[in-house]
Design a protein around this motif. Sequence first.
Motif, mmCIF file in Angstrom:
data_model
loop_
_atom_site.group_PDB
_atom_site.id
_atom_site.type_symbol
_atom_site.label_atom_id
_atom_site.label_comp_id
_atom_site.label_asym_id
_atom_site.label_seq_id
_atom_site.Cartn_x
_atom_site.Cartn_y
_atom_site.Cartn_z
ATOM 1 N N ASN A 1 54.273 79.014 19.982
ATOM 2 C CA ASN A 1 54.330 78.326 18.684
ATOM 3 C C ASN A 1 55.724 78.432 18.064
ATOM 4 O OD1 ASN A 1 51.669 77.455 18.717
ATOM 5 N ND2 ASN A 1 50.916 79.299 17.697
ATOM 6 N N LEU A 2 56.339 79.606 18.184
ATOM 7 C CA LEU A 2 57.689 79.775 17.644
ATOM 8 C C LEU A 2 58.684 78.882 18.378
ATOM 9 C CD1 LEU A 2 57.735 83.633 17.133
ATOM 10 C CD2 LEU A 2 57.933 81.901 15.350
ATOM 11 N N ILE A 3 58.539 78.756 19.688
ATOM 12 C CA ILE A 3 59.421 77.888 20.458
ATOM 13 C C ILE A 3 59.276 76.447 19.988
ATOM 14 C CG2 ILE A 3 59.826 76.904 22.758
ATOM 15 C CD1 ILE A 3 58.995 79.705 23.874
ATOM 16 N N LYS A 4 58.038 76.018 19.797
ATOM 17 C CA LYS A 4 57.778 74.632 19.407
ATOM 18 C C LYS A 4 58.296 74.343 17.994
ATOM 19 C CE LYS A 4 53.501 73.608 19.723
ATOM 20 N NZ LYS A 4 52.100 73.219 19.593
ATOM 21 N N ASN A 5 58.201 75.314 17.102
ATOM 22 C CA ASN A 5 58.530 75.072 15.701
ATOM 23 C C ASN A 5 59.938 75.506 15.296
ATOM 24 O OD1 ASN A 5 55.943 74.026 15.241
ATOM 25 N ND2 ASN A 5 55.114 76.064 14.890
ATOM 26 N N SER A 6 60.713 76.069 16.204
ATOM 27 C CA SER A 6 62.065 76.520 15.870
ATOM 28 C C SER A 6 63.021 75.338 15.843
ATOM 29 C CB SER A 6 62.551 77.548 16.880
ATOM 30 O OG SER A 6 61.790 78.715 16.785
ATOM 31 N N PRO A 7 63.814 75.233 14.786
ATOM 32 C CA PRO A 7 64.727 74.091 14.685
ATOM 33 C C PRO A 7 65.983 74.244 15.542
ATOM 34 C CG PRO A 7 64.915 75.454 12.743
ATOM 35 C CD PRO A 7 63.812 76.037 13.573
ATOM 36 N N SER A 8 66.425 75.469 15.801
ATOM 37 C CA SER A 8 67.690 75.640 16.522
ATOM 38 C C SER A 8 67.451 75.993 17.987
ATOM 39 C CB SER A 8 68.544 76.733 15.866
ATOM 40 O OG SER A 8 67.994 77.995 16.107
ATOM 41 N N TYR A 9 68.353 75.538 18.820
ATOM 42 C CA TYR A 9 68.272 75.800 20.250
ATOM 43 C C TYR A 9 68.390 77.294 20.537
ATOM 44 C CZ TYR A 9 69.523 76.067 25.134
ATOM 45 O OH TYR A 9 69.559 76.410 26.458
#
Length: 57
Positions: free
Chosen positions: A14-22
């Motif tokens: 979920n954090l990967i999907k919702n993180s704005p920065s690469y």
Amino acid sequence: MNENQQWAHNELKNLIKNSPSYEDQAFYRGLDQLMIKQAQRLINATGELDGRSWADK
């Protein structure tokens, strides 16, 4: 994976999907991969210990 590891894996996805920065996504992916490898190492070590306890000496 046990219940706690599965929960952490889902949270990291979920954090990967919702993180704005690469950079954040890369960090969470690396952390997830590390956690999966550690879980596999624990399973392997448990099996090795069990196997050694049954081995004829």
